[in-house]
Design a protein around this motif. Structure first.
Motif, PDB file in Angstrom:
ATOM      1  N   ALA A  38       0.834  -1.207   0.000  1.00  0.00           N
ATOM      2  CA  ALA A  38       0.000   0.000   0.000  1.00  0.00           C
ATOM      3  C   ALA A  38       0.868   1.257   0.000  1.00  0.00           C
ATOM      4  CB  ALA A  38      -0.924  -0.002   1.215  1.00  0.00           C
ATOM      5  N   ILE A  85      -7.742   1.300   4.395  1.00  0.00           N
ATOM      6  CA  ILE A  85      -7.202   2.295   3.467  1.00  0.00           C
ATOM      7  C   ILE A  85      -8.092   3.524   3.555  1.00  0.00           C
ATOM      8  CG2 ILE A  85      -6.708   2.817   1.055  1.00  0.00           C
ATOM      9  CD1 ILE A  85      -4.921   0.674   2.036  1.00  0.00           C
ATOM     10  N   TRP A  96      -4.133  -2.542  -5.773  1.00  0.00           N
ATOM     11  CA  TRP A  96      -3.579  -3.099  -4.536  1.00  0.00           C
ATOM     12  C   TRP A  96      -4.213  -4.446  -4.217  1.00  0.00           C
ATOM     13  CZ3 TRP A  96      -5.945  -2.942   0.631  1.00  0.00           C
ATOM     14  CH2 TRP A  96      -5.068  -3.295   1.646  1.00  0.00           C
TER      15      TRP A  96
END
Length: 197
Positions: A38, A85, A96
């Motif tokens: 990430a 996130i 991702w």
């Protein structure tokens, strides 16, 4: 060495990734891998947050019939971690998740909740794209016409509902049809008022 992280600017959640495993090492390793991935996709991440364990227990007889008292107990503990996130680009989040799916670690299950936020203008444009046979001007005029007809029919609706709303809150068998002010001014009501005082 701890993985690098980016700070969230607005704190708007975009994706929740839940990792599940029976092994602590596997889930911790893959959580670290996901956070590092990430970072390199410019996604602000928080976690891994340990979620409550899921404990499942079974009791099974070792043998049948007369040996019921001899039993075995089995237990399975599922460990979970939450990675969130925030303020991420939807395309980057999809990339991702695809990267994590491609490089999935054995014994680790993943479940992702994704939220997509759109502006109102985008939704109207999406609706207009769906109804592409209507031009924007005619669509706007049609909405204005509907509003005008609703305003014009308001007085007619009030006239139709007035007899029903005038008796609102009164019993159905009330045959007198008196107004509330007539009831308050009546002698019977005045007698009760003085008797209580």
């Amino acid at each position: 060495m701890r993985p690098l992280r980016r700070k969230a600017e607005y704190g708007l959640p975009v994706c929740d990734l839940q990792l599940r495993s029976y092994s602590v090492e596997n889930v911790e390793f893959f959580a670290d891998f996901a956070i590092r991935a990430a970072y390199y996709l410019n996604l602000p991440v928080s976690g891994p947050v340990p979620l409550p364990r899921i404990t499942e227990r079974w009791t099974v007889p070792r043998s049948n019939f007369v040996h019921k008292k001899s039993q075995e107990n089995f237990e399975r503990i599922t460990l979970r971690r939450l990675i969130q996130i925030k303020d991420g680009n939807p395309q980057a989040v999809q990339a991702w998740l695809a990267f994590l799916r491609k490089h999935a670690f054995y014994g680790v299950g993943m479940k992702a909740n994704i939220w997509e936020h759109e502006s109102l203008g985008t939704i109207i444009n999406f609706d207009l794209r769906i109804t592409s046979y209507i031009s924007c001007e005619s669509f706007a005029n049609e909405i204005i016409d509907v509003g005008k007809t609703m305003d014009q029919s308001l007085s007619e609706v009030q006239k139709t509902l007035e007899p029903h709303l005038s008796q609102f809150g009164q019993r159905q068998d009330n045959s007198s049809g008196n107004n509330i002010f007539d009831t308050l001014d009546s002698d019977r009501f005045a007698e009760r008022k003085t008797a209580r005082a």
